[in-house]
Enzyme design. Structure first.
Site, PDB file in Angstrom:
ATOM      1  CD  GLU A 266      -2.062   1.982   2.216  1.00 49.38           C
ATOM      2  OE1 GLU A 266      -1.560   3.022   1.663  1.00 49.38           O
ATOM      3  OE2 GLU A 266      -2.261   1.759   3.517  1.00 49.38           O
ATOM      4  CB  CYS A 303      -2.432   5.905   3.343  1.00 50.88           C
ATOM      5  SG  CYS A 303      -3.194   4.963   4.557  1.00 50.88           S
TER       6      CYS A 303
HETATM    7  P1  NAP Z   1       9.369   3.900   3.773  1.00 49.46           P
HETATM    8  O1  NAP Z   1      10.760   4.457   3.500  1.00 49.46           O
HETATM    9  O2  NAP Z   1       8.947   3.136   2.516  1.00 49.46           O
HETATM   10  O3  NAP Z   1       9.727   2.513   4.910  1.00 49.46           O
HETATM   11  C1  NAP Z   1       8.859   1.444   5.044  1.00 49.46           C
HETATM   12  C2  NAP Z   1       9.211   0.111   5.431  1.00 49.46           C
HETATM   13  O4  NAP Z   1       9.885  -0.495   4.412  1.00 49.46           O
HETATM   14  C3  NAP Z   1      10.570   0.564   6.356  1.00 49.46           C
HETATM   15  O5  NAP Z   1      10.498  -0.811   7.521  1.00 49.46           O
HETATM   16  C4  NAP Z   1      11.825   0.541   5.617  1.00 49.46           C
HETATM   17  O6  NAP Z   1      12.924   0.062   6.192  1.00 49.46           O
HETATM   18  C5  NAP Z   1      11.452  -0.604   4.233  1.00 49.46           C
HETATM   19  N1  NAP Z   1      11.910  -0.289   3.239  1.00 49.46           N
HETATM   20  C6  NAP Z   1      11.950   0.882   2.516  1.00 49.46           C
HETATM   21  N2  NAP Z   1      12.705   0.957   1.255  1.00 49.46           N
HETATM   22  C7  NAP Z   1      12.949  -0.301   1.190  1.00 49.46           C
HETATM   23  C8  NAP Z   1      13.721  -0.806   0.371  1.00 49.46           C
HETATM   24  N3  NAP Z   1      14.304  -0.321  -0.886  1.00 49.46           N
HETATM   25  N4  NAP Z   1      14.255  -2.247   0.628  1.00 49.46           N
HETATM   26  C9  NAP Z   1      13.814  -2.847   1.661  1.00 49.46           C
HETATM   27  N5  NAP Z   1      13.004  -2.303   2.793  1.00 49.46           N
HETATM   28  C10 NAP Z   1      12.790  -1.048   2.389  1.00 49.46           C
HETATM   29  O7  NAP Z   1       8.340   4.676   4.397  1.00 49.46           O
HETATM   30  P2  NAP Z   1       8.311   5.305   5.696  1.00 49.46           P
HETATM   31  O8  NAP Z   1       9.552   5.202   6.493  1.00 49.46           O
HETATM   32  O9  NAP Z   1       7.184   5.127   6.728  1.00 49.46           O
HETATM   33  O10 NAP Z   1       7.922   6.729   5.287  1.00 49.46           O
HETATM   34  C11 NAP Z   1       8.783   7.352   4.137  1.00 49.46           C
HETATM   35  C12 NAP Z   1       7.621   8.138   2.965  1.00 49.46           C
HETATM   36  O11 NAP Z   1       6.682   7.024   2.831  1.00 49.46           O
HETATM   37  C13 NAP Z   1       7.104   9.151   3.758  1.00 49.46           C
HETATM   38  O12 NAP Z   1       7.390  10.316   3.709  1.00 49.46           O
HETATM   39  C14 NAP Z   1       5.704   9.004   2.844  1.00 49.46           C
HETATM   40  O13 NAP Z   1       5.982   9.628   1.564  1.00 49.46           O
HETATM   41  C15 NAP Z   1       5.542   7.463   2.508  1.00 49.46           C
HETATM   42  N6  NAP Z   1       4.554   6.797   3.487  1.00 49.46           N
HETATM   43  C16 NAP Z   1       3.321   6.455   2.737  1.00 49.46           C
HETATM   44  C17 NAP Z   1       2.244   6.036   3.461  1.00 49.46           C
HETATM   45  C18 NAP Z   1       1.045   5.696   2.896  1.00 49.46           C
HETATM   46  O14 NAP Z   1       0.425   5.003   3.417  1.00 49.46           O
HETATM   47  N7  NAP Z   1       0.486   6.246   1.679  1.00 49.46           N
HETATM   48  C19 NAP Z   1       2.459   5.673   4.885  1.00 49.46           C
HETATM   49  C20 NAP Z   1       3.650   6.005   5.445  1.00 49.46           C
HETATM   50  C21 NAP Z   1       4.614   6.632   4.605  1.00 49.46           C
HETATM   51  P3  NAP Z   1      14.093   1.026   6.819  1.00 49.46           P
HETATM   52  O15 NAP Z   1      13.151   1.983   7.493  1.00 49.46           O
HETATM   53  O16 NAP Z   1      15.043   0.229   7.559  1.00 49.46           O
HETATM   54  O17 NAP Z   1      14.656   1.782   5.699  1.00 49.46           O
END
Ligand code: NAP
Length: 528
Positions: A266, A303
């Site tokens: 998602e 989200c």
């Molecule tokens: P994220 O960076 O996508 O991380 C989510 C999870 O996935 C974390 O456990 C992260 O690990 C892991 N992950 C991320 N990239 C990865 C990769 N390339 N390979 C393996 N694992 C990976 O999301 P976030 O930290 O929650 O927030 C960052 C951004 O995501 C926000 O600024 C926003 O734009 C978006 N977000 C969207 C929603 C939504 O519902 N649409 C919700 C939350 C966040 P690590 O932390 O160890 O890297």
């Protein structure tokens, strides 16, 4: 309960030896004084995944009552953590205590909902087509179908719901309900909260005498530990909530495996809100005030945050813009979940501000130097610029929205057609708007997983009819929902038994229906 900073691999505490992470309070940018969290790597993934594979057959063959009891026991154990859990989550995320208390209720309610789903058994979709030995020209075999769990599931919890979409959140609850062991990769933004909840699950597994491999919690860098988790051959599906970049990275790994597996990610959605002319003319100020509340709820870190507003030009829209500007202008800055998310929010706003044809209508109250505090923002542009610039559809995660002035109803349709896939689409309307709504609905049905009328999308009810999903880029698989009872379907697959003797069939397919399920028997629903 004191925190250890360890991973929970089955019944064991294992301290990672590939570096350490410290929990940070985003409201102060200070480290929270607890033991450091040891980071794990591929060897830890392998150990947890092997345990999960060993646990799978034993766990899925437990009586449904045991699965339901596991989910209820997790809910009880989470409640028993009391204020310790709430205080820790508050310190790690900056989310208000009242919000976290509500989220805890949602989390335990979700676990109990899945316990009831398991007891009811409809998710098994038990279907029997009895043998027709006399059929001409060929007899029909005895055919019986039921849904079986996929196998061990990897869960990447969300940063923005440290309880309801994290370690014991919807992905974990629905996978356990389906009969799948779960390995959670803890989100780096709430490691202590994750350990507390992880222990609640570990204790529930032990309390029911289940195989320890039913649940593990791993800590480590996404790029390293997360990637090896998705690549591990024992893992059969992935649940993820987060960024588009992260979700797509995991999907690529899953597709490149020798045995590709589904990734239910998602990701990003800007949740368009259509202000229709009758409603705008009748109540612009009320709509503006409700919109500003929804936009800034939880620092906009949902989200389903309404990031795009569309309306046909006219005096109603002018009144809405003026009232929305006033309402947004009074909203206080709020602490975001992590410095990284705050930085991404600021860059997203800067990109909008700099985009051709976009002007700033309002900004919220200043953060006055508080770390990671998001200042709300409202921007204005028009249909022509939106249609010409894909970047205007990018999610800005936080309390910022883009308002689009549209020349006429035809252009409103063109813009609706142009939108990417969404979790939600909202129509704010009066009865006089029904003809226009009727023509927009077929477009929105193709674009979104949930269509709302006269509400705002930020509340997502956990119930049987909820769909929290939608076409790409909202998710990687529009056929499923990640919230609500139907989320269990992501972790099941159908198996058909042809002419298998009763003595070898699972209970849900026996002729005398010992589980008392509603089943499709020769094309008709029966509880017999
Ligand atoms: P994220 O960076 O996508 O991380 C989510 C999870 O996935 C974390 O456990 C992260 O690990 C892991 N992950 C991320 N990239 C990865 C990769 N390339 N390979 C393996 N694992 C990976 O999301 P976030 O930290 O929650 O927030 C960052 C951004 O995501 C926000 O600024 C926003 O734009 C978006 N977000 C969207 C929603 C939504 O519902 N649409 C919700 C939350 C966040 P690590 O932390 O160890 O890297």
């Amino acid at each position: 309960m004191t925190l250890s900073g360890s991973m929970l691999i089955g019944a064991s505490d294992v301290t990672g030896d590939e570096g350490v992470a410290h929990a940070i309070n985003p409201a102060t940018n200070q480290a929270i004084p607890t033991p450091p969290f040891g980071l794990g790597g591929a060897a830890h993934v392998d150990r947890a995944a092997r345990l999960a594979a060993q646990a799978f057959d034993a766990y899925r063959r437990q009586p449904m009552e045991t699965r339901a009891a596991l989910l209820e026991s997790i809910a009880d154990n989470i409640e028993a953590l009391g204020d310790t859990l709430i205080e820790r989550a508050h310190a790690e995320t900056g989310l208000p205590v009242a919000r976290l208390q509500g989220e805890r209720g949602r989390t335990t309610g979700q676990l109990r909902l899945f316990a009831s789903v398991v007891r009811q058994g409809h998710f098994l979709r038990a279907t029997l087509d009895t043998a027709l030995p006399q059929r001409q020209p060929l007899p029909r075999s005895d055919l019986r179908m039921a849904k079986l769990p996929l196998g061990p599931v990897a869960v990447f919890g969300a940063s923005n719901f440290p309880l309801a979409f994290s370690v014991a959140g919807g992905d974990t609850a629905s996978a356990l309900a389906a009969g799948c062991p779960v390995i959670v990769k803890a989100h780096s933004a709430h490691l202590g909260t994750s350990e507390l909840v992880g222990r609640a699950i570990q204790q529930a597994v032990a309390g029911l005498g289940l195989h320890e491999g039913v649940f593990s919690l791993l800590i480590g860098a996404g790029r390293k530990l997360g990637e090896s988790l998705v690549a591990h051959p024992a893992i059969k599906a992935v649940g993820f909530t987060g960024s588009r970049q992260g979700g797509l990275a995991l999907q690529r790994i899953a597709q490149q495996r020798t045995e590709p597996i589904p990734v239910y990610a998602e990701m990003s959605s800007i949740n368009p809100v259509f202000l229709l002319p009758g409603a705008l003319a009748a109540r612009p100020e009320a709509l503006a005030s409700a919109f500003a509340d929804s936009l800034t709820l939880g620092a906009g870190q949902f989200c389903t945050n309404p990031g795009l507003v569309l309306a046909v030009d006219g005096p109603g829209l002018d009144a809405f813009v003026a009232a929305a500007a006033q309402a947004v202008g009074k909203k206080p800055a709020q602490t975001m979940l992590t410095p990284g998310i705050h930085d991404a929010y600021c860059s997203g706003k800067a990109a909008l501000q700099a985009a051709d044809g976009v002007s700033t209508v309002a900004t919220g109250l200043s953060s006055e130097g508080r770390p990671n505090a998001a200042q709300a923002a409202l921007y204005l542009s028009d249909a022509e610029h939106l249609l010409a610039n894909e970047a205007l559809q990018a999610e800005v995660f936080g309390p910022a929205a883009l308002l689009i002035r549209v020349r006429d109803e035809d252009t409103l349709h063109r813009v609706a057609e142009h939108l990417e896939g969404q979790l939600t689409a909202t129509l704010l309307l009066d009865e006089s708007d029904h003809p226009l709504a009727r023509t927009l609905l077929p477009v929105l049905e193709r674009k979104a997983g949930r269509i709302l009328v006269n509400g705002f999308p930020t509340g997502v009810e956990v119930c049987h009819a909820m769909v929290h999903g939608g076409p790409y880029p909202a998710t990687t698989n529009a056929m499923y929902t990640s919230v609500g009872a139907q989320a269990i379907d992501r972790f099941l697959r159908p198996v058909c038994y042809q002419d298998v003797p009763e003595a070898l069939l699972p209970a849900e397919l026996l002729a005398d229906n010992p589980l008392n399920l509603w089943r499709l028997v020769n094309g008709a629903f029966k509880q017999a």
